[in-house]
Design a protein around this motif. Structure first.
Motif, PDB file in Angstrom:
ATOM      1  N   SER A  53      14.561   0.303   2.049  1.00  0.00           N
ATOM      2  CA  SER A  53      15.537   1.370   2.329  1.00  0.00           C
ATOM      3  C   SER A  53      15.551   2.407   1.214  1.00  0.00           C
ATOM      4  N   ILE A  54      15.434   1.952  -0.021  1.00  0.00           N
ATOM      5  CA  ILE A  54      15.477   2.898  -1.145  1.00  0.00           C
ATOM      6  C   ILE A  54      14.139   3.620  -1.285  1.00  0.00           C
ATOM      7  N   VAL A  55      13.051   2.885  -1.062  1.00  0.00           N
ATOM      8  CA  VAL A  55      11.734   3.525  -1.115  1.00  0.00           C
ATOM      9  C   VAL A  55      11.706   4.724  -0.161  1.00  0.00           C
ATOM     10  N   LEU A  56      12.214   4.496   1.052  1.00  0.00           N
ATOM     11  CA  LEU A  56      12.220   5.586   2.038  1.00  0.00           C
ATOM     12  C   LEU A  56      13.210   6.681   1.644  1.00  0.00           C
ATOM     13  N   ASP A  57      14.353   6.267   1.099  1.00  0.00           N
ATOM     14  CA  ASP A  57      15.379   7.241   0.700  1.00  0.00           C
ATOM     15  C   ASP A  57      14.869   8.228  -0.350  1.00  0.00           C
ATOM     16  N   ILE A  58      14.007   7.746  -1.222  1.00  0.00           N
ATOM     17  CA  ILE A  58      13.513   8.634  -2.282  1.00  0.00           C
ATOM     18  C   ILE A  58      12.228   9.343  -1.870  1.00  0.00           C
ATOM     19  N   GLY A  59      11.944   9.270  -0.569  1.00  0.00           N
ATOM     20  CA  GLY A  59      10.834  10.044  -0.035  1.00  0.00           C
ATOM     21  C   GLY A  59       9.474   9.420  -0.191  1.00  0.00           C
ATOM     22  N   LEU A  60       9.436   8.114  -0.444  1.00  0.00           N
ATOM     23  CA  LEU A  60       8.156   7.433  -0.599  1.00  0.00           C
ATOM     24  C   LEU A  60       7.889   6.550   0.625  1.00  0.00           C
ATOM     25  N   THR A  61       6.724   5.916   0.643  1.00  0.00           N
ATOM     26  CA  THR A  61       6.374   5.022   1.750  1.00  0.00           C
ATOM     27  C   THR A  61       5.836   3.707   1.179  1.00  0.00           C
ATOM     28  N   ASP A  62       5.505   2.796   2.083  1.00  0.00           N
ATOM     29  CA  ASP A  62       4.960   1.515   1.639  1.00  0.00           C
ATOM     30  C   ASP A  62       3.679   1.693   0.817  1.00  0.00           C
ATOM     31  N   LYS A  63       2.939   2.731   1.109  1.00  0.00           N
ATOM     32  CA  LYS A  63       1.694   2.986   0.366  1.00  0.00           C
ATOM     33  C   LYS A  63       1.958   3.215  -1.124  1.00  0.00           C
ATOM     34  N   ASP A  64       3.097   3.815  -1.422  1.00  0.00           N
ATOM     35  CA  ASP A  64       3.412   4.128  -2.823  1.00  0.00           C
ATOM     36  C   ASP A  64       3.690   2.871  -3.650  1.00  0.00           C
ATOM     37  N   VAL A  65       3.975   1.757  -2.971  1.00  0.00           N
ATOM     38  CA  VAL A  65       4.244   0.509  -3.687  1.00  0.00           C
ATOM     39  C   VAL A  65       3.015   0.059  -4.480  1.00  0.00           C
ATOM     40  N   VAL A  66       1.842   0.366  -3.945  1.00  0.00           N
ATOM     41  CA  VAL A  66       0.604  -0.028  -4.645  1.00  0.00           C
ATOM     42  C   VAL A  66      -0.117   1.211  -5.195  1.00  0.00           C
ATOM     43  N   ALA A  67       0.663   2.209  -5.557  1.00  0.00           N
ATOM     44  CA  ALA A  67       0.078   3.425  -6.132  1.00  0.00           C
ATOM     45  C   ALA A  67      -0.735   3.070  -7.374  1.00  0.00           C
ATOM     46  N   GLY A  68      -1.939   3.558  -7.408  1.00  0.00           N
ATOM     47  CA  GLY A  68      -2.788   3.325  -8.564  1.00  0.00           C
ATOM     48  C   GLY A  68      -3.513   1.994  -8.573  1.00  0.00           C
ATOM     49  N   LYS A  69      -3.245   1.166  -7.580  1.00  0.00           N
ATOM     50  CA  LYS A  69      -3.910  -0.144  -7.521  1.00  0.00           C
ATOM     51  C   LYS A  69      -5.296  -0.017  -6.888  1.00  0.00           C
ATOM     52  N   GLU A  70      -6.117  -1.029  -7.190  1.00  0.00           N
ATOM     53  CA  GLU A  70      -7.490  -1.008  -6.701  1.00  0.00           C
ATOM     54  C   GLU A  70      -7.561  -1.439  -5.244  1.00  0.00           C
ATOM     55  N   THR A  71      -8.737  -1.273  -4.673  1.00  0.00           N
ATOM     56  CA  THR A  71      -8.947  -1.630  -3.280  1.00  0.00           C
ATOM     57  C   THR A  71      -8.580  -3.097  -3.016  1.00  0.00           C
ATOM     58  N   LYS A  72      -8.039  -3.336  -1.840  1.00  0.00           N
ATOM     59  CA  LYS A  72      -7.630  -4.652  -1.337  1.00  0.00           C
ATOM     60  C   LYS A  72      -6.299  -5.152  -1.894  1.00  0.00           C
ATOM     61  N   TRP A  73      -5.694  -4.396  -2.811  1.00  0.00           N
ATOM     62  CA  TRP A  73      -4.297  -4.718  -3.096  1.00  0.00           C
ATOM     63  C   TRP A  73      -3.506  -4.421  -1.819  1.00  0.00           C
ATOM     64  N   ALA A  74      -2.438  -5.177  -1.596  1.00  0.00           N
ATOM     65  CA  ALA A  74      -1.718  -5.041  -0.332  1.00  0.00           C
ATOM     66  C   ALA A  74      -0.216  -5.050  -0.564  1.00  0.00           C
ATOM     67  N   VAL A  75       0.500  -4.680   0.481  1.00  0.00           N
ATOM     68  CA  VAL A  75       1.962  -4.700   0.456  1.00  0.00           C
ATOM     69  C   VAL A  75       2.450  -5.607   1.580  1.00  0.00           C
ATOM     70  N   ALA A  76       3.221  -6.619   1.216  1.00  0.00           N
ATOM     71  CA  ALA A  76       3.846  -7.491   2.211  1.00  0.00           C
ATOM     72  C   ALA A  76       5.302  -7.085   2.360  1.00  0.00           C
ATOM     73  N   ALA A  77       5.775  -7.038   3.598  1.00  0.00           N
ATOM     74  CA  ALA A  77       7.166  -6.652   3.864  1.00  0.00           C
ATOM     75  C   ALA A  77       7.973  -7.926   4.158  1.00  0.00           C
ATOM     76  N   ILE A  78       8.807  -8.306   3.214  1.00  0.00           N
ATOM     77  CA  ILE A  78       9.592  -9.531   3.366  1.00  0.00           C
ATOM     78  C   ILE A  78      10.959  -9.182   3.957  1.00  0.00           C
ATOM     79  N   PRO A  79      11.297  -9.739   5.113  1.00  0.00           N
ATOM     80  CA  PRO A  79      12.642  -9.500   5.652  1.00  0.00           C
ATOM     81  C   PRO A  79      13.691 -10.118   4.716  1.00  0.00           C
TER      82      PRO A  79
END
Lengths: 135, 169
Positions: A53-79
């Protein structure tokens, strides 16, 4: 049941390193995070997530969670609801004045609670689809 | 391990019951694990046929064995060479190589290795740690039943898991 100050409708974005990805034909895309990705940090700190909710509020997306990370780093969404059901307490922990800042720092949160049982970590893992993998 | 215990999973897994001879094979092999320890078990004869998966997996294990302390940018432990060797031998065993479904091997922050099978039918994770007995997690996705225990504590569940894996197509 543990009480969390974060809405149960929210999600926690968890960074997943390539070494912690496993094949699973039951999930969309065929890959998910191993239960090894849902442990507390090796330095003793609680598991970190970024609140969607905060990531979206500040205008970012799930992709920004791994900003600067190398290939195959991933983002898991935990309910968050799943974390609560697994007796975890999610506490907002916005990072300010970090030596090395991250764009999602305002959304940072800690997941406090015992994560030792494999059943617990595996249930969290199964409930947490990968929403982005660095190409 | 009595025959009454052997019926543990049969009511819900008829495919195991119909191929009892295969189940017995698994039971005998796993009996070695529990009677003489993991390390002795893995010296069972290996399949000599080259296997692309095995080559990749052994290379991956070698890479995991070269992880330096702090590989997670914090305090993660390196993987002990003896643990890498044990897992290498296990995944080279006939038991694993004859399975259609091949496992993923994942490092843990505590210097352990997880050997993970995730299929439509089951989830099986064997947890090898440097300072503890091997343990496992097993979930039968048809019944939702979950088991978490040391390998030696619950051999029937492990046997059933491998029997199910052997029937994966």
């Amino acid at each position: 049941m543990a009480v969390s100050s974060v809405s149960s409708d929210d999600q926690g974005f968890r960074r997943v390193r390539p070494l912690h990805l496993v094949k699973d034909p039951k999930v969309v895309g065929g890959w998910r995070a191993s239960s090894a990705a849902f442990e507390d940090d090796s330095d003793g700190a609680s598991m970190s997530v970024y609140l969607r909710s905060i990531v979206l509020d500040i205008g970012l997306t799930d992709k920004d969670v791994v900003a600067g990370k190398e290939t195959k780093w991933a983002v898991a969404a935990i309910p968050i609801q799943v974390l609560v059901e697994e007796e975890q307490v999610v506490e907002p922990d916005p990072i300010v004045n970090a030596l090395v800042s991250h764009p999602c720092d305002p959304a940072h949160a800690l997941v406090n609670g015992v994560k030792k049982p494999k059943t617990r970590r595996e249930r969290i893992s199964k409930a947490s689809p990968l929403v982005f993998i660095v190409p | 391990m009595g025959e009454d215990q052997m019926t543990y999973a049969l009511p819900t897994w008829p495919s195991v019951a119909s191929t009892l001879s295969g189940d017995k094979v698994f039971r005998r092999e796993w009996a070695n694990v529990f009677s003489s320890g993991f390390e002795r078990y893995i010296h069972e004869p290996e399949i000599s046929v080259p296997d692309d998966w095995l080559g990749s997996a052994l290379l991956h294990l070698k890479e995991l064995g070269s992880l330096v302390p702090g590989w997670d940018e914090a305090s993660a432990l390196s993987i002990a060479p003896s643990l890498v060797e044990t897992v290498s031998s296990f995944i080279s065993s006939k038991l694993v190589l004859e399975l259609r479904s091949k496992p993923d091997i994942v490092p843990t922050f505590e210097g352990g290795l997880l050997i993970e099978w995730h299929t439509e039918a089951i989830d099986l994770i064997i947890d090898m740690r440097p300072s503890d007995e091997p343990s496992f997690y097993f979930c039968d996705n048809e019944t939702g039943e979950e088991v978490e225990a040391y390998l030696a504590e619950c051999p029937d569940a492990v046997t059933s898991a491998f029997a199910k894996l052997s029937h994966e197509r």
